[in-house]
Scaffold this motif. Structure first.
Motif, short mmCIF file in Angstrom:
data_model
loop_
_atom_site.label_atom_id
_atom_site.label_comp_id
_atom_site.label_asym_id
_atom_site.label_seq_id
_atom_site.Cartn_x
_atom_site.Cartn_y
_atom_site.Cartn_z
N TYR A 29 0.88 -1.17 0.00
CA TYR A 29 0.00 0.00 0.00
C TYR A 29 0.91 1.21 0.00
CZ TYR A 29 -3.49 3.13 2.25
OH TYR A 29 -4.34 4.13 2.60
N ALA A 30 0.79 2.05 -1.02
CA ALA A 30 1.69 3.19 -1.13
C ALA A 30 1.47 4.15 0.03
CB ALA A 30 1.46 3.91 -2.45
N GLY A 31 2.55 4.56 0.64
CA GLY A 31 2.44 5.53 1.73
C GLY A 31 1.92 4.93 3.01
N LEU A 33 3.59 3.66 5.54
CA LEU A 33 4.47 3.65 6.71
C LEU A 33 3.86 4.35 7.93
CD1 LEU A 33 7.12 3.06 8.15
CD2 LEU A 33 8.10 5.09 7.09
N ILE A 34 3.34 5.55 7.73
CA ILE A 34 2.83 6.30 8.89
C ILE A 34 1.62 5.61 9.53
CG2 ILE A 34 1.89 8.53 9.67
CD1 ILE A 34 3.94 9.83 7.75
N PRO A 35 0.62 5.20 8.74
CA PRO A 35 -0.47 4.45 9.38
C PRO A 35 0.01 3.17 10.08
CG PRO A 35 -1.01 4.90 7.07
CD PRO A 35 0.32 5.50 7.33
N GLN A 38 1.51 4.27 13.33
CA GLN A 38 0.45 4.67 14.26
C GLN A 38 -0.22 3.43 14.85
OE1 GLN A 38 -1.57 7.22 11.42
NE2 GLN A 38 -0.89 9.08 12.45
N VAL A 69 11.53 8.81 9.91
CA VAL A 69 10.11 9.19 9.96
C VAL A 69 9.62 9.20 11.40
CG1 VAL A 69 7.78 8.46 9.29
CG2 VAL A 69 9.62 8.46 7.60
N TYR A 73 8.08 12.94 13.62
CA TYR A 73 6.73 13.27 14.08
C TYR A 73 6.62 13.16 15.60
CZ TYR A 73 5.51 12.99 9.17
OH TYR A 73 5.46 13.21 7.81
N GLN A 75 4.21 12.55 17.44
CA GLN A 75 3.30 11.54 17.96
C GLN A 75 4.01 10.24 18.37
OE1 GLN A 75 0.67 9.63 15.09
NE2 GLN A 75 -1.11 10.37 16.21
N PHE A 76 5.15 9.99 17.75
CA PHE A 76 5.79 8.68 17.95
C PHE A 76 6.78 8.68 19.12
CE2 PHE A 76 4.95 8.58 13.23
CZ PHE A 76 3.82 7.81 13.35
N ALA B 299 0.62 13.01 12.09
CA ALA B 299 1.32 12.36 13.19
C ALA B 299 2.03 13.37 14.08
CB ALA B 299 2.30 11.33 12.65
N GLU B 315 2.73 10.44 1.58
CA GLU B 315 3.50 9.38 0.93
C GLU B 315 4.32 8.57 1.94
OE1 GLU B 315 5.81 10.91 -2.32
OE2 GLU B 315 4.07 11.81 -3.29
#
Lengths: 163, 617, 331
Positions: A29-31, A33-35, A38, A69, A73, A75-76, B299, B315
């Motif tokens: 699934y492109a992109g 990584l962030i989901p 999370q 990444v 952010y 959040q992490f 995020a 992305e």
């Protein structure tokens, strides 16, 4: 991975199973990584290095990029966070009135250093510059509650209120 | 179901029936919930059940009067509906007894009444004439606080999805021309003409195009987009669909900051409902037009509000801005032509399509058309959300809508445009608000946050606050922003701590100008604005900090001395007890004294003195 | 999908402009004025390349002809008539009628400020820095008369990374131009370093902010070859001579047919080290190649080290060069 208590073997923990499900959903699934990050943080409460390495392998992204990444952010978190965040004020007023004694007492009570989290993930202990409640010095904040005019003997009872 | 007109008549009937029943509506936006709205909701439901009342209990989003939260509206058929403010659970019984059972509005708790065709109640301001709303327009905010945002029925019954229904029968370029005619400019801050942007994306060659909605509202003091997403999510989706149809995109992404969970929840629900009714997905309303929307949660990085950083974040990369050109219109998401607008811009689209570009352009000034939503915060009487026609003056917003400065204090400045904007002083209160006049005054429209400050605010401290924010949120890619904002902040800290030197002002100016002209992205280029505008309008405050080591507003602790006035002090000893460092001495019933060497300037003594004998100097 | 390995130099890099003109004559051209001089270049050429091609110097840190389009350091900003801000010339396409000033007072002021900002967050230890004499930061400070950091405040204070036996990594000297990151990430199975953290805390780091030795780094030195400052240097030549005492002689590696380029570093006619210069077509540079060159040309090479069980250990030359099996057969 968790270690089985009977056999000592490495077994998949329920969390790892959840992570795999998450990865299955986002593989290719492109992109994604962030989901995925999370979701992984939801599962583990933070992002352990091994989990990041697994994510990097499974999503076929360089480990260094994944780390880049994660650290970009706010959040992490790379370290576990407690359910309750204790902020000890070490501003001038609190310092003068024994803020550092309170801080030390909390460190001893919880068995953690500044920025540390108890093993049961109940508390994370942090120091802050000033929380603007000098009239209540020495004071601490637990989550959104301010506790002021503290004496070390009162700490135990206060901590009891937070599970 | 493919015919919206057939669908609509049934839905409208239902909606009318709903309005014809006695209703109690609780405001459940994030602000309402934070003020305890859910507890109020429960109290109302319990009260209604206990008294076995035949009343519907519903919820809506934020009507805009944050100062009145938790807000509850009571509407009995044939009479005006009344919005009550400050309704905590303990007031619920009184309200229901008075208004629902007694059929008489509880005037002392009422904020406004919405009359419709009914005869107004006495003693309650009518919404359109009330101080807060008299100068407002309700266009993009028209459903906020009026409809249930989780009901697609409410949306459709109030004209919803008529715009996409109309658009799919129009020529694509005609839609774009209509937007151009409206004069709508990007509401996210930049103010780029929306129609022109759509034209670029329409003309760009690409097998795949994207619509991206920027919902990464991150300015301190700004919550317009959150209010619109929570209060009218379908309007944003419909605006994206119209954009998608006109530029030839079949996929949309909403990048919403993770700190807005309620907005994300309501958007997801809206998408689900719209898909269920054939208003989104494949072959929308039988037109052959396909469009899907997905939500991408941010995020925690302010810089992702910058459009190219936002694209990188979608992305899955670090949110570092890209160099432009190429612009997203040509190479955006996944290097495909991308139409990127913010929440408020998209939410305006359905109204423009339904009412025509000329209608929209009839509001506003020559170069800034239509209306703009602002968030009013700071030291004012009425904090909240307002929608005003472009061209209204800052003074009108302050005095008429915001109700003036809190506690009768003197206005000092208003920060427009968040950390990217600037502070405007009293002399600029007559400034008509539009994109260009704000820029020429050194501030900017930004996304619409207005933070009002009174005479007790230190402008150097304000600049320090905003620089601290931008400095922490700098992505770190370009040198001027990464290193420069840090040095600006350090200089400001030194000045507020009394360690400023004569060179600091020219150094700040020089560095600020270099950052402004050479930083990579808009965030960096605008980061020095708070410093530059405070230096432009409040230079004397900087000079006082540096030369006289004084903070005229009495804010910066290092520059303050606390003094007990001899003629006022009666020696009650309260301050002495409050002092955390025993810096106050004095015998009972004799004038007390503060030892300057011991005093840590925490100010704890000041409020304890009932005679106001302790002053900051 | 991640990009594949590509080592094609940018068609817009200044060395290739004339070639491009001849070859792609059908390409439209644009004419602009730089410092009063009329310059004609193929459409799409950056202002930087147009200027360099016309013999006009513009300083750059982050620009790398092999990986163009970054635009982060901002030292190459120029004034363009009518532009609101000062665009970075490395990422701005030349356009017809553009009027560019590359050394106007405003440009010089901006460059000086950027250099001062870099120095303010840098150890400024040129007296002992290995890079002194061929450091871009030093050169540009000299050019723009920047004597030292003008701003005082917080500085990076990160530990020196000497965990890798070949590469010394001093992130305190890093100006975050990102050339090493782009170079390393161009090789799919390397991509060992990347930007980490953000804002003032940004640094270039391997995963989990570890030392190079703990990472998957293969010591190919691609990163060292592109570092414009003293953040990444060779451990083997450290302390053996100043830049102006040594000569460099280019040699071509013969381990494989690709022929990566190395420089022999010579002092008093004696080779004191071999450093990577540029990768060959389709090859990413490798440690084996460089060690081979060391053994061939350097009379006193440092003992080779290889990573075994996550730790660097000294190995024989035959093992380092992967010749054990061959040597066995030759016995």
């Amino acid at each position: 991975m968790a270690v089985c208590k009977c056999t000592g073997e490495q077994v998949e923990s329920p969390q790892d199973v959840q992570l795999n499900e998450l990865l299955d959903h986002y593989r290719g699934y492109a992109g994604g990584l962030i989901p995925v990050l999370q979701g992984a943080q939801e599962i583990y409460g933070y992002l352990p290095a091994e989990v990041l390495e697994t994510i990097s392998q499974e999503l076929k992204l360089p480990f260094s990029e994944v780390f880049g990444v994660v650290t970009f952010y706010a959040q992490f978190h790379l370290k576990p966070r407690g359910r309750n965040i204790i902020r000890v004020c070490l501003g001038t007023a609190c310092h003068v009135l024994g803020g550092s004694k309170i801080f030390q007492a909390l460190k001893d009570e919880l068995g953690v250093e500044n920025g540390g989290t108890t093993e049961d993930l109940r508390f994370t202990l942090e120091s802050v510059a000033c929380i603007g409640a000098c009239g209540l010095a020495p004071c601490i904040m637990i989550n959104d509650d301010t506790h002021g005019r503290l004496v070390t003997s009162a700490l135990k009872n206060i901590l009891e209120q937070y599970k | 179901m493919s015919n919206l007109k057939e669908m609509r008549s049934g839905i409208e009937e239902q909606y009318k029936a709903k309005l014809n029943r006695p209703r109690i509506v609780v405001g459940l936006g994030t602000c309402g919930i934070a003020a305890g709205g859910n507890k109020v909701m429960k109290a109302i439901k319990d009260e209604v059940a206990n008294r076995k009342l035949d009343v519907d209990v519903d919820f809506t989003s934020c009507i805009g009067m944050c100062f009145a939260e938790p807000a509850v509206e009571i509407a009995l058929p044939g009479t005006p509906s009344v919005v009550y403010g400050g309704i905590y659970p303990d007031k619920v019984a009184q309200l229901i007894e008075g208004h629902v059972i007694g059929k008489k509005p509880v005037t002392e708790l009422a904020a406004i009444q919405i009359t419709g065709d009914a005869t107004p109640f006495d003693g309650i301001p009518v919404m359109e004439k009330s101080g807060y709303y008299a100068k407002q327009v309700r266009s993009v905010t028209s459903r906020l606080g009026r409809t249930n945002p989780e009901s697609i029925g409410d949306y459709i019954a109030t004209g919803g999805y008529a715009a996409i229904d109309k658009a799919i029968s129009m020529d694509r370029l005609d839609i774009i021309n209509e937007i151009k005619k409206s004069g709508l400019r990007g509401r996210g801050g930049g103010g780029f003409p929306t129609g022109n942007k759509w034209q670029f994306v329409h003309d760009a060659v690409g097998d795949k195009k994207y619509i991206v909605c920027n919902a990464d509202e991150g300015d301190p003091g700004a919550f317009m987009d959150r209010s619109v997403l929570e209060g009218d999510p379908h309007a944003v989706l419909e605006g994206m669909m119209v954009a998608g149809y006109s530029i030839g995109a079949d996929e949309g992404v909403i990048y919403c900051r993770a700190e807005y969970p309620l907005a994300i929840k309501r958007l997801n629900l809206a998408i689900e409902e719209a898909e269920k009714m054939g208003l989104m997905g494949d072959n929308i309303l039988g037109s052959g037009f396909n469009f899907t929307v997905r939500i991408k949660a941010g995020a925690g990085a302010f810089v992702c509000g910058e459009e190219t950083a936002l694209l990188n974040s979608i992305e899955g990369q670090r949110g570092m801005p890209r160099v432009r050109p190429p612009f997203p219109a040509h190479k955006g998401l996944w290097q495909k032509p991308t139409c990127l607008n913010n929440v408020e811009t998209f939410a305006n689209i359905p109204f423009i399509i339904r009412n025509g570009g000329e209608w929209y352009a009839s509001m506003g000034t020559e170069k800034s058309k239509g209306s703009k939503v602002f968030c009013l915060t700071g030291k004012i009487n009425n904090t909240g959300l307002c929608e005003v026609p472009m061209g209204i003056t800052m003074g009108e917003i302050l005095n008429d809508i915001a109700g003036g400065i809190l506690g009768g204090k003197k206005f000092k400045a208003v920060q427009s445009g968040g950390p990217s904007g600037g502070c405007l002083p009293t002399e600029q209160l007559g400034l008509p608000i539009d994109y260009d006049s704000l820029i020429s005054a050194g501030a900017m429209m930004g996304s619409g946050g207005l933070v009002f400050m009174d005479e007790t605010t230190c402008m150097v401290d304000v600049a320090k606050f905003f620089l601290n924010f931008t400095q922490l949120e700098s992505c770190g890619k370009c040198t001027p922003c990464r290193e420069g904002t840090k040095r600006l902040l350090e200089t400001l800290i030194r000045i507020t701590e009394g360690a400023g030197t004569a060179e600091d002002i020219p150094n700040l100016e020089r560095l600020a100008k270099v950052i402004k002209s050479s930083a990579l992205c808009a965030l960096g280029q605008t980061a020095p604005n708070p410093v530059l505008t405070t230096l432009r309008y409040f230079r004397d405050e900087y000079e006082a900090h540096i030369n006289d080591k004084k903070c005229p507003a009495g804010v910066c602790p290092e520059l303050l001395t606390f003094v007990i006035l001899k003629d006022k002090c009666v020696g009650c000893g309260l301050c002495l007890k409050a002092c955390p460092v025993s810096a106050i001495a004095g015998e009972k019933k004799e004038v007390h004294k503060i030892d300057g060497a011991k005093c840590i300037k925490c100010g704890a003594c000041v409020p304890t003195c009932k005679l106001n004998a302790i002053i900051k100097a | 999908m991640r990009k594949l390995c590509k080592f094609v130099p940018s068609v817009f890099s200044h060395q290739t402009i004339t070639l491009t003109l001849k070859e792609e004559i059908q390409l439209s051209t644009v004419t602009l004025t730089i410092n009063g001089q009329e310059v004609t270049v193929p459409a799409g050429t950056t202002v930087l390349d147009a200027a360099l091609g016309a013999g006009i110097f513009i300083p750059t840190f982050c620009h790398d002809p092999n990986f163009p389009g970054y635009g982060g350091c901002r030292i190459c900003v120029v004034e363009i008539k009518g532009a609101r801000n000062m665009p970075a010339s490395c990422v701005t396409a030349a356009a017809n009628g553009m009027v560019v000033e590359t050394e106007s007072p405003a440009v010089v002021e901006t460059r000086k400020t950027i250099l001062e900002l870099m120095l303010a967050n840098h150890p400024v230890d040129c007296l002992t820095c290995e890079k002194s004499g061929e450091c871009k930061l030093q050169d540009f400070c000299f050019r723009y008369d920047v004597k030292g950091p003008k701003f005082v405040g917080e500085k990076k204070d990160q530990p020196l990374d000497t965990s890798n036996p070949y590469i010394t990594r001093d992130t305190n000297k890093c100006i975050l131009c990102g050339r090493c990151v782009r170079s390393c990430n161009d090789v799919e199975d390397r991509s060992v370093i990347n930007f980490a953290y953000r804002g003032f805390k940004t640094k270039v780091a391997p995963a989990m902010d570890s030392g190079l030795a703990e990472s998957a780094c293969v010591s190919c030195s691609r990163c060292v070859a592109v570092c414009p400052v003293g953040a990444l240097t060779y451990t083997s030549t450290a302390g053996k001579g100043r830049v102006w005492e040594v000569e460099k002689e280019q040699v071509t590696c013969g381990w494989c047919e690709s022929g990566c380029l190395f420089d022999l570093v010579k002092k008093d006619g004696k080779v004191i080290g071999v450093v990577a210069k540029a990768s060959g077509e389709g090859r990413p540079l490798c440690l084996k190649g460089r060690l081979g060159m060391e053994l061939r040309y350097n009379d006193q090479p440092l003992k080779p080290m290889l990573k075994k069980d996550d730790e660097y250990v000294e190995v024989s030359w035959t093992e380092a060069l992967g010749l054990d099996d061959i040597m066995e057969k030759l016995k």
